[in-house]
Design a protein around this motif. Structure first.
Motif, PDB file in Angstrom:
ATOM      1  N   THR A 138      17.224  -5.693   1.176  1.00 56.89           N
ATOM      2  CA  THR A 138      17.314  -6.848   0.385  1.00 56.89           C
ATOM      3  C   THR A 138      16.012  -6.953  -0.360  1.00 56.89           C
ATOM      4  OG1 THR A 138      16.654  -8.197   2.105  1.00 56.89           O
ATOM      5  CG2 THR A 138      19.046  -7.761   2.088  1.00 56.89           C
ATOM      6  N   GLY A 139      14.740  -6.466   0.337  1.00 52.44           N
ATOM      7  CA  GLY A 139      13.575  -6.487  -0.293  1.00 52.44           C
ATOM      8  C   GLY A 139      12.456  -7.514   0.414  1.00 52.44           C
ATOM      9  N   THR A 140      13.180  -8.104   1.642  1.00 54.86           N
ATOM     10  CA  THR A 140      12.244  -8.933   2.457  1.00 54.86           C
ATOM     11  C   THR A 140      11.323  -8.039   2.982  1.00 54.86           C
ATOM     12  OG1 THR A 140      14.048  -8.799   4.047  1.00 54.86           O
ATOM     13  CG2 THR A 140      14.041 -10.838   2.745  1.00 54.86           C
ATOM     14  N   GLY A 141      11.499  -6.912   3.301  1.00 57.48           N
ATOM     15  CA  GLY A 141      10.327  -5.909   4.077  1.00 57.48           C
ATOM     16  C   GLY A 141       9.180  -5.860   3.261  1.00 57.48           C
ATOM     17  N   PHE A 142       9.159  -6.021   1.957  1.00 57.30           N
ATOM     18  CA  PHE A 142       8.024  -5.831   1.187  1.00 57.30           C
ATOM     19  C   PHE A 142       6.884  -7.153   1.330  1.00 57.30           C
ATOM     20  CE2 PHE A 142      11.042  -3.483  -1.353  1.00 57.30           C
ATOM     21  CZ  PHE A 142      10.112  -2.310  -1.520  1.00 57.30           C
ATOM     22  N   ARG A 143       7.553  -8.396   2.052  1.00 57.52           N
ATOM     23  CA  ARG A 143       6.521  -9.479   2.181  1.00 57.52           C
ATOM     24  C   ARG A 143       5.279  -9.166   2.660  1.00 57.52           C
ATOM     25  NH1 ARG A 143       9.918 -12.628   4.807  1.00 57.52           N
ATOM     26  NH2 ARG A 143      10.824 -13.238   3.024  1.00 57.52           N
ATOM     27  N   GLY A 144       4.228  -9.554   1.869  1.00 57.02           N
ATOM     28  CA  GLY A 144       3.013  -9.243   2.410  1.00 57.02           C
ATOM     29  C   GLY A 144       2.346  -7.805   2.247  1.00 57.02           C
ATOM     30  N   CYS A 145       2.911  -7.036   1.457  1.00 55.61           N
ATOM     31  CA  CYS A 145       2.777  -5.661   0.974  1.00 55.61           C
ATOM     32  C   CYS A 145       1.195  -5.359   0.479  1.00 55.61           C
ATOM     33  CB  CYS A 145       3.893  -4.876   0.172  1.00 55.61           C
ATOM     34  SG  CYS A 145       3.771  -5.786  -1.395  1.00 55.61           S
ATOM     35  N   SER A 146       0.737  -4.310   0.617  1.00 59.63           N
ATOM     36  CA  SER A 146      -0.481  -3.928   0.097  1.00 59.63           C
ATOM     37  C   SER A 146      -0.536  -4.320  -1.537  1.00 59.63           C
ATOM     38  CB  SER A 146      -0.982  -2.720   0.487  1.00 59.63           C
ATOM     39  OG  SER A 146      -2.040  -2.360  -0.143  1.00 59.63           O
ATOM     40  N   PRO A 147      -1.758  -4.890  -1.991  1.00 57.67           N
ATOM     41  CA  PRO A 147      -1.930  -4.947  -3.434  1.00 57.67           C
ATOM     42  C   PRO A 147      -2.174  -3.713  -4.082  1.00 57.67           C
ATOM     43  CG  PRO A 147      -4.061  -5.495  -2.269  1.00 57.67           C
ATOM     44  CD  PRO A 147      -2.897  -5.322  -1.140  1.00 57.67           C
ATOM     45  N   THR A 148      -2.249  -2.520  -3.232  1.00 58.31           N
ATOM     46  CA  THR A 148      -2.462  -1.256  -4.043  1.00 58.31           C
ATOM     47  C   THR A 148      -0.954  -0.940  -4.524  1.00 58.31           C
ATOM     48  OG1 THR A 148      -1.814   0.049  -1.999  1.00 58.31           O
ATOM     49  CG2 THR A 148      -4.053  -0.418  -2.499  1.00 58.31           C
ATOM     50  N   LEU A 149       0.074  -1.298  -4.027  1.00 57.24           N
ATOM     51  CA  LEU A 149       1.562  -1.093  -4.383  1.00 57.24           C
ATOM     52  C   LEU A 149       1.687  -1.365  -5.771  1.00 57.24           C
ATOM     53  CD1 LEU A 149       4.435   0.112  -3.763  1.00 57.24           C
ATOM     54  CD2 LEU A 149       5.051  -2.435  -3.321  1.00 57.24           C
ATOM     55  N   ALA A 150       1.780  -0.305  -6.821  1.00 53.94           N
ATOM     56  CA  ALA A 150       1.701  -0.356  -8.431  1.00 53.94           C
ATOM     57  C   ALA A 150       3.136  -0.159  -9.012  1.00 53.94           C
ATOM     58  CB  ALA A 150       0.578   0.319  -8.954  1.00 53.94           C
ATOM     59  N   TYR A 151       3.858   0.580  -8.195  1.00 53.34           N
ATOM     60  CA  TYR A 151       5.156   1.218  -8.895  1.00 53.34           C
ATOM     61  C   TYR A 151       6.245   1.012  -7.924  1.00 53.34           C
ATOM     62  CZ  TYR A 151       7.645   4.784 -11.316  1.00 53.34           C
ATOM     63  OH  TYR A 151       8.848   5.591 -12.038  1.00 53.34           O
ATOM     64  N   LEU A 152       7.335   0.325  -8.291  1.00 51.03           N
ATOM     65  CA  LEU A 152       8.465   0.070  -7.526  1.00 51.03           C
ATOM     66  C   LEU A 152       9.684   0.315  -8.273  1.00 51.03           C
ATOM     67  CD1 LEU A 152       9.804  -0.639  -4.972  1.00 51.03           C
ATOM     68  CD2 LEU A 152       9.564  -3.209  -5.551  1.00 51.03           C
ATOM     69  N   GLU A 153      10.486   1.248  -7.842  1.00 46.70           N
ATOM     70  CA  GLU A 153      11.770   1.748  -8.368  1.00 46.70           C
ATOM     71  C   GLU A 153      12.755   1.208  -7.561  1.00 46.70           C
ATOM     72  OE1 GLU A 153      13.362   3.427 -11.867  1.00 46.70           O
ATOM     73  OE2 GLU A 153      11.494   4.108 -11.541  1.00 46.70           O
ATOM     74  N   ALA A 154      13.574   0.312  -8.270  1.00 48.43           N
ATOM     75  CA  ALA A 154      14.584  -0.441  -7.233  1.00 48.43           C
ATOM     76  C   ALA A 154      15.927  -0.278  -8.090  1.00 48.43           C
ATOM     77  CB  ALA A 154      14.211  -1.641  -6.490  1.00 48.43           C
ATOM     78  N   ASP A 155      16.554   0.478  -8.804  1.00 54.30           N
ATOM     79  CA  ASP A 155      17.624   0.443  -9.559  1.00 54.30           C
ATOM     80  C   ASP A 155      18.878   0.231  -8.619  1.00 54.30           C
ATOM     81  OD1 ASP A 155      19.545   0.625 -11.519  1.00 54.30           O
ATOM     82  OD2 ASP A 155      19.170   2.839 -11.852  1.00 54.30           O
ATOM     83  N   SER A 156      19.787  -0.573  -9.012  1.00 49.42           N
ATOM     84  CA  SER A 156      20.941  -0.857  -8.450  1.00 49.42           C
ATOM     85  C   SER A 156      20.504  -0.983  -6.910  1.00 49.42           C
ATOM     86  CB  SER A 156      22.099   0.448  -8.523  1.00 49.42           C
ATOM     87  OG  SER A 156      22.105   0.880  -9.848  1.00 49.42           O
ATOM     88  N   CYS A 157      20.120  -1.931  -6.496  1.00 51.52           N
ATOM     89  CA  CYS A 157      19.874  -2.339  -5.252  1.00 51.52           C
ATOM     90  C   CYS A 157      20.596  -3.530  -4.820  1.00 51.52           C
ATOM     91  CB  CYS A 157      18.367  -2.351  -4.794  1.00 51.52           C
ATOM     92  SG  CYS A 157      17.574  -0.796  -4.516  1.00 51.52           S
ATOM     93  N   LEU A 158      20.344  -4.308  -3.739  1.00 49.74           N
ATOM     94  CA  LEU A 158      20.951  -5.547  -3.504  1.00 49.74           C
ATOM     95  C   LEU A 158      19.753  -6.451  -3.061  1.00 49.74           C
ATOM     96  CD1 LEU A 158      23.883  -4.278  -1.012  1.00 49.74           C
ATOM     97  CD2 LEU A 158      24.147  -5.234  -3.233  1.00 49.74           C
ATOM     98  N   LEU A 159      18.919  -6.561  -3.893  1.00 47.58           N
ATOM     99  CA  LEU A 159      17.653  -7.610  -3.450  1.00 47.58           C
ATOM    100  C   LEU A 159      18.089  -8.843  -3.669  1.00 47.58           C
ATOM    101  CD1 LEU A 159      14.691  -5.908  -5.639  1.00 47.58           C
ATOM    102  CD2 LEU A 159      15.287  -5.492  -3.349  1.00 47.58           C
ATOM    103  N   THR A 160      17.415  -9.772  -2.850  1.00 50.20           N
ATOM    104  CA  THR A 160      17.882 -11.229  -2.742  1.00 50.20           C
ATOM    105  C   THR A 160      16.624 -11.819  -3.583  1.00 50.20           C
ATOM    106  OG1 THR A 160      16.704 -11.513  -0.537  1.00 50.20           O
ATOM    107  CG2 THR A 160      19.012 -10.969  -0.595  1.00 50.20           C
ATOM    108  N   PRO A 161      16.693 -13.318  -4.008  1.00 47.81           N
ATOM    109  CA  PRO A 161      15.677 -13.884  -4.380  1.00 47.81           C
ATOM    110  C   PRO A 161      14.500 -13.845  -3.491  1.00 47.81           C
ATOM    111  CG  PRO A 161      17.814 -15.083  -4.887  1.00 47.81           C
ATOM    112  CD  PRO A 161      18.099 -13.950  -3.972  1.00 47.81           C
TER     113      PRO A 161
END
Length: 381
Positions: free
Chosen positions: A195-218
């Protein structure tokens, strides 16, 4: 006077360092392959100079034969920094034991479609190869347990491909976000358990995220951009979205470095989100809004007024792009170079010709399904 013959040195007397230099100076594959045929010592030089291996299982051979052949290759080439076992669908965990011999040398590992590999096999590799920088587990049966082992064993990890890894959840993503502080690129397309909540507080180095056809929440989307370093974001075809026109979090202050944004097939995206993103992402260069039917005149006006660096815009089959909206793009977006526009039925021939005459430098194209931005490899060149 000393005869010149006394100064002649036989090739077999050259030190290994010199032979390494000679080998790397050879340009043709034929010469490189022939190098090792000279003698056993030169063969060893050739083996040590080998940096990458792409192993393809033979479907005519048994699994045990493929494992033995792979073991022989890994025993021969002991300085590999890149190994690909992609497509070896029946390779068992036991085949990965030999990978540990590469140890600190191994930087890149491709295990795409290795359906027979489990968390047990992956743990053997990750624990023995702590210097891994790039890992691709496309369509693998890895679980959160495997990701936790990867995160703890390889803190220098920079790129990871988890597309179609259907057994993963936010727990595993959270482990990567916490432990891998150099993570630069992640692909989680078609991972329906994230859902994307695992990214909370991720490193500022993360520059590229491919999340096509996912079940992300707000909340998950907000977590995905929370690091503040994203430059490329693909959340096209968001599934089961329950946040209304809730993509405004992308432009709420965390994505000021965003250059490429793909919202294709996010039909719920409307004027509010588009307006906030247009204002909050000042360096946006390419934006895909194809099939975003809820974007209306005020949304197109926000893009024209605020997207001063936009070079490429996709508006294919946007039902509510009309002459008025096209005029807003025409009067703004002064850096626009390419407009992908096809199937916009409310745009008249007069409106389109007016745009072409006033913005003659903009290429109007009709192709659909054009990917946004550069590929992952091009992005980090």
């Amino acid at each position: 006077m000393v005869p010149c013959e006394d100064y002649l040195v036989s090739m077999i007397d050259l030190p290994d360092d010199s032979l390494h230099i000679i080998f790397h100076k050879l340009e043709s594959c034929t010469d490189r392959n022939a190098f090792g045929l000279t003698c056993w010592r030169w063969l060893q030089i050739q083996n040590l100079a080998r940096g990458s291996l792409q192993f393809k299982c033979s479907h005519r051979s048994s699994i045990s034969d493929n494992v033995r052949y792979l073991s022989r290759l890994l025993g021969r080439f002991q300085q590999l920094n890149s190994i690909s076992l992609a497509g070896c669908t029946e390779l068992p965990d036991s085949a990965l034991t030999q990978l540990r011999s590469s140890g600190s040398n191994l930087r890149t590992l491709f295990l795409d479609c290795c359906f027979g590999i489990t968390d047990n096999g992956l743990s053997l590799v990750f624990a023995g190869c702590p210097a891994l920088v790039s890992v691709s587990l496309y369509r693998c049966n890895v679980t959160d347990v495997g990701l936790e082992i990867l995160a703890k064993s390889c803190p220098t990890l920079e790129r990871v491909n988890l597309s179609y890894c259907t057994l993963l959840s936010d727990h595993g993503i959270g482990a990567l976000s916490r432990e891998c502080l150099k993570l630069r690129a992640m692909t989680i397309s078609y991972c329906r358990g994230i859902t994307g909540t695992g990214f909370r507080g991720c490193s500022p180095t993360l520059a590229y995220l491919e999340a096509d056809s996912c079940l992300l929440t707000p909340d998950g989307l907000l977590g995905a951009v929370s690091g503040g370093g994203l430059q490329y974001l693909n959340v096209s075809s968001l599934r089961c979205w329950a946040g209304g026109d809730g993509l405004a979090s992308i432009g709420a202050g965390f994505a000021k470095n965003l250059c490429f944004l793909n919202l294709r097939l996010c039909r719920f995206v409307g004027n509010e989100s588009v307006g906030t993103i247009a204002k909050g992402c000042p360096v946006l260069e390419e934006w895909n809004l194809a099939l975003c039917h809820e974007v209306r005149v005020s949304g197109w006006e926000a893009i024209g007024s605020n997207c001063h660096n936009l070079k490429v815009l996709h508006v294919n089959r946007c039902r509510n792009l009309c002459d008025h909206g096209l005029r807003a793009l025409q009067d703004g977006c002064h850096q626009l170079a390419v407009l992908y526009m096809h199937g916009c039925r409310r745009v008249t021939w007069v409106g389109l010709e007016s745009f072409r005459m006033r913005r003659w430098g903009v290429k109007v194209r009709g192709e659909e399904n054009v990917s946004v931005g550069p590929s992952l490899d091009q992005f980090f060149l």
